[in-house]
Write an enzyme that holds these catalytic residues in place. Structure first.
Site, PDB file in Angstrom:
ATOM      1  N   LYS A   1      -7.680  -0.094   1.957  1.00  0.00           N
ATOM      2  CA  LYS A   1      -7.442  -0.496   3.348  1.00  0.00           C
ATOM      3  C   LYS A   1      -7.276   0.689   4.287  1.00  0.00           C
ATOM      4  O   LYS A   1      -7.759   0.681   5.424  1.00  0.00           O
ATOM      5  CB  LYS A   1      -6.214  -1.406   3.424  1.00  0.00           C
ATOM      6  CG  LYS A   1      -6.376  -2.724   2.692  1.00  0.00           C
ATOM      7  CD  LYS A   1      -5.088  -3.550   2.746  1.00  0.00           C
ATOM      8  CE  LYS A   1      -5.191  -4.802   1.883  1.00  0.00           C
ATOM      9  NZ  LYS A   1      -6.134  -5.777   2.438  1.00  0.00           N
TER      10      LYS A   1
ATOM     11  N   GLY B   1       3.001  -0.452   3.034  1.00  0.00           N
ATOM     12  CA  GLY B   1       1.634  -0.082   2.692  1.00  0.00           C
ATOM     13  C   GLY B   1       0.609  -0.739   3.593  1.00  0.00           C
ATOM     14  O   GLY B   1       0.931  -1.217   4.689  1.00  0.00           O
TER      15      GLY B   1
END
Length: 337
Positions: free
Chosen positions: A94, A161
Site C-alpha cells: 500500500k 500501518g
C-alpha cells in the site's frame, strides 16, 4: 513482457488460498491483479470474478503473491502487459508502490497509501485508496444500530500501518475524534499529525499503547488495524498486552489484560478487528463472549471493493445501466454477507 514473465522469474506466484482466484496467467483476457505479500483466504478474487461473471465479460481477477522489494520490476511488467487493467495493493504494498506510480489521487497521497491501481487510456498507472471509505461505511452502520452517530464519536485506532492510515483519514473526514495508539509511538504521532495537517484542525491524537487504560472507557469504538496477512500477533487480542515472543503464558496475560480493559468500557462499545482469518480473531471472540457488538473486516472489504470496482469501470457500467447497488449486491453475496 507479460505477467507470465513474473511467474517464470519467480517474482510472483498465483495465490492459492483466495476462493475463486483466477489461475490462468496465459489467457488472452483483460486482468485485474491484486498484489499480496502472503497467501491468505482473501475475498477479493471471489468478489470481483463474481461481478465479471454477472456482467458476462471475459475479465478476471488474479491475485498474486509477491515481495515489495520487487515492485519496480512488477510495475514495469504491468505497464508492458496490454491485458493489465489495474488491481489491488494489499498488505506490504500500500505504501511501497507509490513511488512507482505515475499519479496518486490527492487524498491517497495525503494518506501515504493506496489500495487500488488502474491503467488509464495513456497507459499510465494511477493509484487511489478506497479502504478508509469502505471501513467508515461499515462502522457507521454498526454504530447506528446502537444509536451512536459516527460524527462526533470517539474512536481508538490501534495501529498505524497502511490500512490504519486510510481508515484514520476517512473517519476524520466523517467528523470522528481519533486517538491513534501504536507500539511504536512515533508512528502514531506521525499519522495523527498528517491527519491534523490535512484537515487543518486537531481531530486526532497519537501516542503509545501505554495510554490505553486512560482512554479506553470513553471510546465509542476500538479498531485493530494491524493488517499483516500473517503475524505472530494473531494469537493476541489487540486490546491486551502483546509480548514477544508469543508463549502460552503471554497469551493468558493478554486475555486477562484485555478483559480488564473491556470491563471499563461503555456497554455500547463497538469492538472491531479488520484482520480476515479462517477463524474469528481472539479480539472479536473475547468481546463477543462479553456481550459487545463486534465488526470484522469483511464489510470493509466489500464496501472498498465496490468503490474500487466502480473507480475502474464506472463509465462502462453506467453506460450499461449497472448501478453501484448492483455491484454491492453481487460482491456482498460472494463475500458471504
Amino acid at each position: 513482457m507479460t505477467i507470465e514473465t513474473l511467474l517464470r522469474e519467480g517474482m510472483a506466484a498465483i495465490a492459492k488460498q483466495p476462493p475463486g482466484n483466477w489461475g490462468n496467467a496465459s489467457a488472452n483476457i483483460p486482468l485485474t491483479v491484486p498484489l499480496i505479500a502472503e497467501d491468505y483466504p482473501a475475498k477479493t478474487a471471489s468478489m470481483w470474478n463474481s461481478m465479471y461473471s454477472r456482467l458476462l465479460v471475459p475479465d478476471r481477477n488474479m491475485m498474486l503473491v509477491a515481495e515489495p522489494k520487487d515492485l519496480k520490476r512488477i510495475i514495469d511488467v504491468f505497464r508492458a502487459d496490454p491485458r493489465y487493467r489495474g488491481g489491488g495493493a494489499g498488505v506490504g504494498f500500500k505504501e511501497a508502490v507509490i513511488p512507482y506510480l505515475d499519479e496518486v489521487t490527492p487524498l491517497a497521497k495525503a494518506m501515504g497509501a493506496v489500495n487500488i491501481l488502474k491503467k488509464d487510456a495513456r497507459g499510465r498507472l494511477v493509484g487511489d485508496n478506497t479502504d478508509g471509505e469502505g471501513y467508515a461505511r461499515s462502522l457507521e452502520t454498526v454504530l447506528a444500530a446502537g444509536k451512536v452517530p459516527l460524527k462526533g464519536a470517539h474512536v481508538l485506532l490501534l495501529g498505524a500501518g497502511g490500512s490504519g492510515r486510510a481508515i484514520a483519514f476517512a473517519l476524520a473526514n466523517k467528523g470522528v475524534r481519533l486517538t491513534i495508539l501504536n507500539r511504536t509511538e512515533s508512528k502514531a504521532r506521525e499519522l495523527a499529525g498528517a491527519v491534523n495537517r490535512y484537515f487543518g484542525s486537531t481531530v486526532a491524537d497519537g501516542g503509545s499503547r501505554i495510554l490505553l487504560p486512560s482512554v479506553f472507557g470513553g471510546a465509542d469504538a476500538v479498531i485493530s488495524v494491524i493488517d499483516d496477512a500473517v503475524s505472530p500477533l494473531d494469537a493476541y487480542s489487540t486490546i491486551g498486552d502483546m509480548e514477544l515472543p508469543v508463549t502460552p503464558e503471554s497469551i493468558t496475560r493478554n486475555r486477562g489484560t484485555a478483559e480488564q480493559l473491556l470491563g471499563t468500557a461503555k456497554r455500547s462499545l463497538v469492538v472491531s478487528d479488520i484482520r480476515i482469518r479462517k477463524e474469528e480473531t481472539p479480539m472479536l471472540a473475547q468481546a463477543e463472549s462479553l456481550g459487545f457488538q463486534t465488526l470484522d473486516g469483511i464489510p470493509m472489504v466489500v464496501h472498498q471493493g465496490v468503490a474500487a470496482f466502480w473507480w475502474l469501470y464506472g463509465d462502462e457500467l453506467a453506460s450499461r445501466g449497472v448501478q453501484q447497488t448492483d455491484v454491492a449486491e453481487t460482491m456482498g453475496a460472494a463475500a458471504g454477507l
